[in-house]
Design an enzyme around this catalytic site. Structure first.
Site, PDB file in Angstrom:
ATOM      1  N   GLU A   1       0.627  -1.136  -0.159  1.00 35.00           N
ATOM      2  CA  GLU A   1      -0.172  -0.100   0.125  1.00 35.00           C
ATOM      3  C   GLU A   1       0.691   1.285  -0.150  1.00 35.00           C
ATOM      4  O   GLU A   1       0.387   2.262  -0.747  1.00 35.00           O
ATOM      5  CB  GLU A   1      -0.821  -0.033   1.133  1.00 35.00           C
ATOM      6  CG  GLU A   1      -2.135  -0.986   1.201  1.00 35.00           C
ATOM      7  CD  GLU A   1      -2.788  -0.627   0.316  1.00 35.00           C
ATOM      8  OE1 GLU A   1      -3.149   0.473  -0.508  1.00 35.00           O
ATOM      9  OE2 GLU A   1      -3.780  -1.759  -0.037  1.00 35.00           O
TER      10      GLU A   1
ATOM     11  N   SER B   1     -21.599 -30.921 -23.591  1.00 36.53           N
ATOM     12  CA  SER B   1     -22.617 -30.935 -24.830  1.00 36.53           C
ATOM     13  C   SER B   1     -23.732 -29.699 -24.521  1.00 36.53           C
ATOM     14  O   SER B   1     -24.266 -29.414 -25.590  1.00 36.53           O
ATOM     15  CB  SER B   1     -23.352 -32.058 -25.121  1.00 36.53           C
ATOM     16  OG  SER B   1     -22.514 -33.229 -25.376  1.00 36.53           O
TER      17      SER B   1
END
Length: 812
Positions: A95, A374
């Site tokens: 940070e 499928s």
């Protein structure tokens, strides 16, 4: 004359100096006043720790039931002496690496971020220090205004003047939001790992430290893989800055993430917990954690509780039945969407939300999804129908193979058999793999990707021939939403979970109305719906035939690792998935038709009567207006416009396989995938390089009918069965004409449908699946079947030779 001119110049210069002095004085006065006002609002140390939960947020179902009550977790401040040094170092490393060197404002960091943002052409870095973030998160609003930024800068300097670095870091770690309702490191440690901060490992410290920048997107409960990637970035940065060694970083990167189980703040989730999580994430992303956990919101959602409970019971019942039969089914998911509005009516993300082994993970909508097998084939055939092929187009179900590096890829059907020439309709109903792959070759991979994404698939789709048999992962929510296009005559409704958000004083903060777009032409959608109706009446999805008007498709991935049934009626589209989180096979005969279709039936048997009751209460004019919109016949010009939009709204990017961000030249493993425009990644790979080496922003147009994407679609080797061109690819808006491959024939020669109507819908000769042993109409247990054409009056009864003991579905 000269004296007068000199006097005028002196007067003018004096006036200018006076103006400059007044401007400087005004500026200094404004700065002083702003600084004074900021210093006066700085709370005392006692005020910082005195935050208490405000009003609870209530989340309701569409039928008025309370789903959850959400409020902020009681914060338990922890002194800096009880916060692990590794967590402190990880936070500073990712940070604010110059935290101990600046006085609240890091001008060098601001300049570096500005250069990187200009170089990348977008915002990839920020310049805020930890002190600025503390000022913004606790004392100021998150509105992006000049005055707020000035307040933030001045307040950061004042905080640095009044507090030591250790005090600033302690307050930051106790107040920042870490996602999933966790404020402060103590709450984060317990929310994610079920332990106090002092017991955290290096890897756990790095994961927590990486969350504040994007707490909702990187929470391991929302996206575990993204959280791991972010953790590894933090570890790499710690090693670069000397907080840990390279060996320690490498070891920590291999540590498995063991989560304790999510509890959003003190959320009392009564029902539909996965859906509540899904809604909470959207609320936090849009309104911020403070508003959600303390704002006393009333959230009206789309979920129907009766349908939800029916889906939960049906899923548990069928999975338990499968386990009794010796099948290794570990998890499942169900999602249902109203295709006319996009309202999510059901969302079941696992068998048991309270299961500590991944029960909280939402398999219905979260993460990368699973291979649909499928169940993806309808998108291949939708593209084919819309580009001139018909349900009676002849495709070759014969051996086919492709070079794959130094190997050969030879796909097969699930039962290992080849049936020779078959119609498109037969190929879909019996879920044959080879015809789907041949069809994908003829239509083009890029075109199929474009159609799938136009219909609602948002996951990246890989450009290869195995796409035809469902090897690119998708989520159940995507499939349910996309199949809804067949139910609405080609309209796609964007999925919606939140109908309305009401704040204090009954102020409507958010209201979401259905958003429908024409995804595919009406004629194409109706032909595909008719084909998918055959899957249920004659094909691999016969267990769903008890639902009136049911259409759908089964799906099974390689080695029976996933099983699906995705089906729809005119009023509801739903997807059911079962499988194992570790991708282990589920065992023989675990098919979509045998395991998932019964779950879908159980849901529909409860849902459709509820929908019918609601429709009876609706004004008939509204229903007629909706149906007229969906039945709108598409003109040739409109069809062409839709095709152009389909082609223009798909983009292709080269992404890194490890970070799933835009690839750079240093990425060892890359792939080129298609994304819907607006959903493509925008950040370059953080694991292997910087934006300067970006190679991922290459965009390619959709291939034309006759094109093959070079290097991605190898032509088949000579194996005795070349892919056939369509005998008569008649477009629904013309009776006959030139095809994409130059053929010209009449519709009658190929048995095509009349213009604008589903092929075979009005024919008196029916195609029936016959058991070869009994010569009766096949049921789901018949091992050997064949499709025959016969008059409707001569269709025999159902086979009685084969029953449940056979245990074979045969569907994929």
């Amino acid at each position: 004359m000269r004296r007068i001119r000199s006097r005028r110049l002196r007067v003018t210069w004096n006036i200018i100096k006076i103006c400059i002095l007044l401007l400087m004085a005004g500026t200094l006065g404004l700065l002083a006043a702003t600084f004074y006002s900021v210093s006066k609002v700085l709370p005392t140390h006692e005020d910082i720790d005195a935050w208490v939960p405000k009003e609870a947020t209530l989340i309701y179902s569409s039928d008025g039931a309370l789903l959850a009550q959400v409020y902020e977790e009681n914060r338990e401040p922890v002194p800096i002496t009880e916060i692990p040094k590794q967590l402190q170092d990880a936070t500073i490393a990712i940070e604010d690496s110059r935290f101990y060197m600046h006085s609240g404002i890091d001008f060098r960091g601001i300049l570096r971020a500005l250069v990187e943002n200009v170089r990348s052409g977008r915002v990839v870095q920020g310049g805020s220090t930890l002190t600025q973030q503390l000022a913004r998160n606790i004392y100021l609003s998150h509105r992006r205004t000049v005055s707020r930024k000035l307040q933030e800068i001045l307040l950061a300097r004042e905080i640095e003047r009044r507090l030591s670095k250790e005090e600033i870091l302690e307050r930051y770690l106790n107040q920042v939001y870490y996602g999933s309702g966790a404020y402060g490191v103590k709450a984060a440690a317990r929310t994610y790992f079920g332990k106090p901060p002092s017991k955290l490992t290096l890897a756990e410290c790095a994961l927590i430290a990486g969350l504040p920048k994007k707490p909702s997107g990187w929470s391991p409960y929302d996206d575990k893989e993204a959280a791991i990637r972010r953790r590894n970035v933090v570890l790499t940065r710690m090693a670069e800055l000397g907080y840990i060694t390279e060996e320690e970083a490498a070891k920590a990167k291999t540590e498995e993430v063991r989560l304790v189980g999510i509890q959003y703040g003190r959320a009392r989730v009564k029902r539909a917990p996965h859906f509540v999580d899904y809604v909470l994430k959207q609320l936090v992303d849009k309104w911020g954690p403070d508003e959600v956990y303390r704002g006393g919101l009333r959230v009206e959602t789309t979920l129907n509780l009766q349908m939800q409970e029916a889906a939960e019971k049906a899923l548990i019942r069928e999975v338990q039945r499968a386990r009794r039969e010796g099948k290794k089914v570990g998890q499942g998911a169900v999602v249902a969407v109203d295709p006319h509005t996009g309202h999510i009516k059901v969302m079941v993300g696992s068998l048991d939300y309270r299961d500590p082994k991944g029960g909280m993970y939402n398999r219905a909508a979260q993460g990368r999804g699973r291979q649909p097998g499928s169940a993806f084939k309808p998108f291949v055939y939708t593209a084919a129908i819309d580009n001139g092929y018909t349900p009676n187009t002849i495709l070759q179900d014969t051996p086919i193979s492709f070079p794959d590096g130094d190997k050969v890829w030879a796909p097969k059907n699930l039962d290992g058999k080849f049936r020779g020439p078959v119609t498109m309709r037969q190929a879909v109903e019996q879920s044959m793999n080879i015809p789907a792959i041949r069809m994908l070759q003829m239509v083009g991979v890029d075109k199929v990707i474009a159609y799938a994404q136009r219909m609602g698939i948002r996951s990246p789709l890989e450009r290869n021939l195995s796409l035809a048999i469902g090897t690119s992962e998708v989520t159940p929510l995507e499939l349910a939403s996309a199949y809804g296009c067949f139910a609405t005559g080609g309209l796609h409704a964007k999925p919606i979970a939140i109908v309305r958000v009401i704040g204090r004083n009954d102020r409507v903060m958010e209201e979401n109305r259905p958003s429908l777009t024409r995804a595919i032409p009406y004629e194409t959608a109706k032909v595909m719906a008719d084909i998918l109706r055959g899957v249920v009446t004659r094909g691999t999805g016969r267990r769903a035939h008890v639902i009136p008007g049911a259409c759908g498709k089964t799906g099974t991935s390689q080695d029976l690792r996933d099983a699906w049934f995705v089906g729809f009626t005119k009023d509801l589209s739903a997807a059911v998935w079962v499988g194992n989180d570790d991708y282990t096979p589920m065992g023989p005969s675990t098919f979509g038709g045998s395991t998932c279709a019964p779950v879908w039936v159980g849901l529909m048997q409860t849902a459709l009567p509820i929908i019918a009751r609601h429709q009876r209460a609706q004004p008939k004019a509204d229903i007629a207006r909706r149906e007229a919109q969906e039945r709108q016949v598409t003109t040739p010009e409109e069809r062409q416009r839709i095709r152009q939009e389909i082609e223009q709204n798909t983009v292709f990017r080269v992404v890194c396989l490890e970070s799933e961000q835009l690839a750079v030249r240093q990425c060892p493993r890359r792939k080129r995938v298609g994304f819907p425009r607006g959903f493509e990644p925008t950040e370059t790979c953080v694991l292997h390089g910087t934006g300067a080496d970006d190679v991922g922003v290459q965009e390619a147009p959709v291939a034309s009918d006759s094109e093959r994407p070079s290097g991605h679609e190898p032509m088949p080797l000579d194996s005795g069965g070349a892919a056939s061109h369509p005998a008569s690819p008649v477009r629904p808006d013309q009776e006959s004409g030139p095809t994409a491959h130059g053929n010209r024939a009449s519709s009658g020669a190929a048995g095509g449908a009349a213009s604008g109507s589903p092929a075979g819908a009005s024919a008196r000769i029916e195609e029936v699946t016959i058991c070869t042993s009994s010569n009766k109409r096949a049921n789901e247990y018949c091992p050997e079947v064949e499709v025959r054409k016969m008059p409707e009056s001569q269709i025999p009864g159902v086979c009685t030779l084969h029953g449940a003991s056979a245990g074979a579905d045969g569907g994929t």
